[in-house]
Design an enzyme around this catalytic site. Sequence first.
Site, PDB file in Angstrom:
ATOM      1  N   ASP A 275       0.865  -1.179   0.000  1.00  0.00           N
ATOM      2  CA  ASP A 275       0.000   0.000   0.000  1.00  0.00           C
ATOM      3  C   ASP A 275       0.903   1.232   0.000  1.00  0.00           C
ATOM      4  O   ASP A 275       2.058   1.177   0.417  1.00  0.00           O
ATOM      5  CB  ASP A 275      -0.900   0.000   1.247  1.00  0.00           C
ATOM      6  CG  ASP A 275      -2.118   0.910   1.094  1.00  0.00           C
ATOM      7  OD1 ASP A 275      -3.216   0.384   0.812  1.00  0.00           O
ATOM      8  OD2 ASP A 275      -1.970   2.145   1.239  1.00  0.00           O
ATOM      9  N   ALA A 304       1.601   0.780  -6.233  1.00  0.00           N
ATOM     10  CA  ALA A 304       1.244  -0.565  -6.697  1.00  0.00           C
ATOM     11  C   ALA A 304       1.889  -0.897  -8.046  1.00  0.00           C
ATOM     12  O   ALA A 304       2.368  -2.024  -8.248  1.00  0.00           O
ATOM     13  CB  ALA A 304      -0.270  -0.680  -6.794  1.00  0.00           C
ATOM     14  N   CYS A 364     -13.987   0.838  -7.629  1.00  0.00           N
ATOM     15  CA  CYS A 364     -14.940   1.627  -6.840  1.00  0.00           C
ATOM     16  C   CYS A 364     -15.176   2.969  -7.521  1.00  0.00           C
ATOM     17  O   CYS A 364     -15.523   3.947  -6.876  1.00  0.00           O
ATOM     18  CB  CYS A 364     -14.484   1.776  -5.394  1.00  0.00           C
ATOM     19  SG  CYS A 364     -12.938   2.633  -5.217  1.00  0.00           S
TER      20      CYS A 364
HETATM   21  N1  SAH Z   1      -8.481  -3.623   0.281  1.00  0.00           N
HETATM   22  C1  SAH Z   1      -8.576  -2.699   1.382  1.00  0.00           C
HETATM   23  C2  SAH Z   1      -9.097  -1.331   0.977  1.00  0.00           C
HETATM   24  C3  SAH Z   1      -8.273  -0.626  -0.078  1.00  0.00           C
HETATM   25  S1  SAH Z   1      -8.647   1.052  -0.243  1.00  0.00           S
HETATM   26  C4  SAH Z   1      -9.418  -3.311   2.489  1.00  0.00           C
HETATM   27  O1  SAH Z   1     -10.033  -4.384   2.277  1.00  0.00           O
HETATM   28  O2  SAH Z   1      -9.485  -2.745   3.568  1.00  0.00           O
HETATM   29  C5  SAH Z   1      -7.425   1.597  -1.358  1.00  0.00           C
HETATM   30  C6  SAH Z   1      -6.010   1.652  -0.798  1.00  0.00           C
HETATM   31  O3  SAH Z   1      -5.149   2.035  -1.852  1.00  0.00           O
HETATM   32  C7  SAH Z   1      -5.789   2.669   0.307  1.00  0.00           C
HETATM   33  O4  SAH Z   1      -5.289   2.010   1.441  1.00  0.00           O
HETATM   34  C8  SAH Z   1      -4.709   3.631  -0.248  1.00  0.00           C
HETATM   35  O5  SAH Z   1      -3.746   4.006   0.739  1.00  0.00           O
HETATM   36  C9  SAH Z   1      -4.061   2.771  -1.309  1.00  0.00           C
HETATM   37  N2  SAH Z   1      -3.415   3.455  -2.438  1.00  0.00           N
HETATM   38  C10 SAH Z   1      -3.811   4.557  -3.096  1.00  0.00           C
HETATM   39  N3  SAH Z   1      -3.015   4.803  -4.155  1.00  0.00           N
HETATM   40  C11 SAH Z   1      -2.092   3.821  -4.167  1.00  0.00           C
HETATM   41  C12 SAH Z   1      -0.994   3.487  -5.034  1.00  0.00           C
HETATM   42  N4  SAH Z   1      -0.726   4.244  -6.100  1.00  0.00           N
HETATM   43  N5  SAH Z   1      -0.276   2.395  -4.766  1.00  0.00           N
HETATM   44  C13 SAH Z   1      -0.552   1.618  -3.690  1.00  0.00           C
HETATM   45  N6  SAH Z   1      -1.564   1.879  -2.838  1.00  0.00           N
HETATM   46  C14 SAH Z   1      -2.328   2.955  -3.076  1.00  0.00           C
END
Ligand code: SAH
Length: 420
Positions: A275, A304, A364
């Site tokens: 993350d 990511a 989403c």
């Molecule tokens: N799967 C999680 C919810 C994910 S929400 C659960 O079940 O609780 C989306 C997440 O993406 C957030 O935690 C945010 O910090 C992260 N995020 C946003 N942009 C990102 C990026 N470019 N690379 C990695 N993580 C990222």
Amino acid sequence: MSENPSEVETETTIAADADSALAALPVVVIKKRRALPFFSRHPWVFTGAIARVEGDPAAGAEVQVVTDRGEFIARGLFNPHSNIRVRLYSWRADCAVDETFLSERLDAALALRRDVLDRNQPESACRLVASEADGLSGLTVDRYGKWLVLQLTSFALAERRDVIVRLLKEKLSPAGILLRTEKGIRDAEGLQLSDGLLEGEAPPSPMFIEEFGVQYGLDLLQGQKTGFYLDQRDNRAAFAKYTAGRSVLDLFCYTGGFGLSAMVNGGARGVLGADASEAALKIAQANAELNGVADRMAFEKGDAFRVLDRLREEGQQFGAVVLDPPKMARHRSAVPSALKGYAQLNRAAMELLSPNGILVTCSCSGLVSRADFEAALAKAAIDAGRNLQILETRGPAADHPASVFCPENHYLDCYICRVE
Ligand code: SAH
């Protein structure tokens, strides 16, 4: 109809009172041929649909919305600062948007979670009020154990927050009620809200909840959204059915949800979570320890796309990959680039999957339709040279219902796939 003359008289008086109360409201007149969506119960009246406003309503005031010929459509709340100029709540001329109305809508929302969904366990968490889907456009209420977290996304309901807090206190006796405001909403709605404790005592940090046997520590004041992504609850549980013996890559893992579900309930071999948020990963690590699975879970801070590139360069393979990125399109104009992003992300994920691997892929972005998202998945599969089968097409958990009248709030798609 009553036989008793005095009752007839009372009914007539009440009807006359209701008529004069309605007549006293400022009037928002809809442009010719633009009224159909509002008769069809869409709750957002954008500025572009309005011909004129009569009676100079104050911000947050109740108004009646009528056609260009003066025919009643609905009662709503006015906000001169927002593009959503009126939010509609009541389609009955004699039903005011007052405290009684709010109380009844709250009762209906609470009854769904309590009586139909059976989500009243003391250590559990759930969405109690889901804005448009519960007929309360602009109000979200999440329950985390004994605490409630409110999100107000409409000026008019923000103005009525003392009433809402009082009603919630009477109905639920929470230990405390917190306010969290989504990024961007203050500007969009002209809100002046400061986040924090509205009522009662502050929750401990972390505070703990349980979800299908998985323990989670959460930070309700600093965490993302209202502290947790409750909407993915059932998808995290569904994923665990596919993870026995698999190594899992949980991208966009936040506080570890999908990976923890796979470890605790799904017999996964191990999890790498990644993350971009350091704060989220700290909690994820603590959650792995809390559940006694930290020896087989690792977390990495990073973007990511970069994490995917590195893993490919290293020749790593996983039995399952989860992609749960944040919203990629906030405006219609951003949809094409969001679709490109989804295609790239999913291609890179498929390239890391061992044969017959499991891919959980989510969107989403409410503006991205299921058909478009599936087309992006198809493109990704072709580019990766893999066959992809959709095993489950899922949405948010049932405590996040969708209004049939407001397609915009169907925002979460989750696909569980096998990648040959
Ligand atoms: N799967 C999680 C919810 C994910 S929400 C659960 O079940 O609780 C989306 C997440 O993406 C957030 O935690 C945010 O910090 C992260 N995020 C946003 N942009 C990102 C990026 N470019 N690379 C990695 N993580 C990222």
